[in-house]
Design an enzyme around this catalytic site. Sequence first.
Site, PDB file in Angstrom:
ATOM      1  N   ASP A 201      37.291  44.143  37.784  1.00  0.00           N
ATOM      2  CA  ASP A 201      38.366  44.569  38.672  1.00  0.00           C
ATOM      3  C   ASP A 201      39.732  44.054  38.211  1.00  0.00           C
ATOM      4  O   ASP A 201      39.882  42.862  37.894  1.00  0.00           O
ATOM      5  CB  ASP A 201      38.082  44.012  40.076  1.00  0.00           C
ATOM      6  CG  ASP A 201      39.134  44.419  41.085  1.00  0.00           C
ATOM      7  OD1 ASP A 201      39.201  45.613  41.404  1.00  0.00           O
ATOM      8  OD2 ASP A 201      39.890  43.541  41.541  1.00  0.00           O
ATOM      9  N   GLU A 262      25.497  38.112  24.177  1.00  0.00           N
ATOM     10  CA  GLU A 262      24.261  37.308  24.168  1.00  0.00           C
ATOM     11  C   GLU A 262      23.103  38.080  24.799  1.00  0.00           C
ATOM     12  O   GLU A 262      21.946  37.782  24.555  1.00  0.00           O
ATOM     13  CB  GLU A 262      24.444  36.030  25.019  1.00  0.00           C
ATOM     14  CG  GLU A 262      25.289  34.960  24.374  1.00  0.00           C
ATOM     15  CD  GLU A 262      25.682  33.880  25.399  1.00  0.00           C
ATOM     16  OE1 GLU A 262      25.029  33.752  26.466  1.00  0.00           O
ATOM     17  OE2 GLU A 262      26.674  33.175  25.114  1.00  0.00           O
TER      18      GLU A 262
HETATM   19  C1  BGC Z   1      40.281  47.600  43.514  1.00  0.00           C
HETATM   20  C2  BGC Z   1      40.885  47.691  44.881  1.00  0.00           C
HETATM   21  C3  BGC Z   1      41.255  46.282  45.319  1.00  0.00           C
HETATM   22  C4  BGC Z   1      42.137  45.586  44.290  1.00  0.00           C
HETATM   23  C5  BGC Z   1      42.248  44.117  44.535  1.00  0.00           C
HETATM   24  C6  BGC Z   1      41.406  47.070  42.675  1.00  0.00           C
HETATM   25  O1  BGC Z   1      42.042  47.680  41.795  1.00  0.00           O
HETATM   26  O2  BGC Z   1      39.805  48.818  43.035  1.00  0.00           O
HETATM   27  O3  BGC Z   1      40.039  48.303  45.796  1.00  0.00           O
HETATM   28  O4  BGC Z   1      41.929  46.345  46.547  1.00  0.00           O
HETATM   29  O5  BGC Z   1      41.629  45.733  42.991  1.00  0.00           O
HETATM   30  O6  BGC Z   1      41.059  43.482  44.185  1.00  0.00           O
END
Ligand code: BGC
Length: 514
Positions: A201, A262
């Site tokens: 993310d 790994e």
């Molecule tokens: C996720 C979002 C989230 C944000 C903060 C992103 O890009 O897809 O849903 O709110 O990261 O973690």
Amino acid sequence: MSELAWWETAVIYQIYPRSFQDSNSDGIGDLPGITSRLSYIAGLGVDAIWISPFFKSPQKDFGYDVSDYCDVNPEYGTLEDFDELIERAHELGLKVMIDIVPAHCSDQHVWFQESRQSRDNDKSDWFHWVDPKPDGSAPTNWLSFFGGRAWTWEPRRQQYYLHNFLPSQPNLNHANTAVREALTDVARFWFGRGVDGFRLDAVHTINADTAPYQDNEPNLSFSPGDLPQQQQPFFRQLHDSAQLNQPSIQRFSEAFRTVADEYGDKFLMGELHGDDPVLASQNFTAPGRLHATYNFNLLAWAGLNVAGIKSAISDAIDAFNGTGRLTFAFSNHDVPRSGTRQLAPLGLGADCQEALQLLLMKLETCLIGSTCIYQGEELAYDDVQDIPVDLMQDPWGIEFAPVFQGRDTCRTPMVWQATAPNGGFSAGNCTWLPIAEAHLKRAGLDEAARSASVYNRFAEFLRWRKRQPAMMTANKMTVLSGDETQIIFDRVSDDQTLRCTFDFENLTAAFEEI
Ligand code: BGC
């Protein structure tokens, strides 16, 4: 016939767990619910699933605020439920990817709970703590993506801490080796349980620089778009190298890749953005770093016309042709659904939604690299525009309501059978977001049983795609051509050249070996 790694051509089905299938009648989707629907997903012919966060979390940002990276939030089930899910997915031939949120955690995580207490505890350097400027103001001019400043005051330490999203999502200090090791331990934990890859993310928001931090420069070419979220002050600044996309982040991507290697044939797909997204993607996918990055070009909130789609694709292809190092998507849990969003810019009416959705999915799965299909796209779901303000859940939407509806519009629960209570999503009395009446006409299991449905036509297309050497053995395509109603390109391998024509006037796709 494939010479490529599985992820280089993968079609990945994104599951938003809170809205997929509820198994215990609490109105919230859960892991056993997902397991019960895996054969529906496998029937589509996709290669993998990606499950958005289901870890322990106070759910301030619906799981993107993790309070324990190695456990399941009780409302979603248990670790044993996850083990069953992964076992069943693998039996069905589906790879399993999960989300990891490396840039920030929840303020409820024990790491932050300890860190915020004092300047000299064991975790005191795990977050970005900075003294105020002499006038008491925040260390930099940085803004939070969700509104307001990116710095919040902690009276116990008499310092500010950094958060690029909500104040309850403090940014981890990736300059600290112990933080990077803690996150690579998380990767080991889940790889050990059998996961095949991670969607990482918001990796561009990892902060790995140390103080003194630099102010962001003003974005002199800023012009407020038509949409309220494009008018946010955040976009009046340039971010790269100061607040975001700091070169030092790559220490993290290199450490994570070493761990992935790994475990063999694993996939690391980074979600990122930047002032120069192509450059950022190239940096993140340099040798020894992430395998691919998730491309935002097709996700434009206001939708794209044909010329816009063409240039969105060309920009990415120019940089990545010949590689599988990018992932395209038209929809996800953060933007309005493409079946609705794309109608107006293409000059189409709602009666075209099914044909358009099918065409968009065919187009993206014919591009080089991998593709993410968001739950409900295979059913041509509408974006749900009529959620009353008092039922809104998304913190970003709530911050800017009523001018901005936020992200609930694409997060309403899946429906499975038109005649079942709550469309078969939940046997409970109420659901965390309302069920969309409009979705009932194309409920999942009903559509899987109807041969002319988008679900079945897309499944048939994916079966055909798997048989094309040009799609499966080489990640090469020609530059795009076509007039303002068509997108045309060739997919090219040693054995086959396949001309792919997508016609946005008649909403048809045609393929010809040349
Ligand atoms: C996720 C979002 C989230 C944000 C903060 C992103 O890009 O897809 O849903 O709110 O990261 O973690």
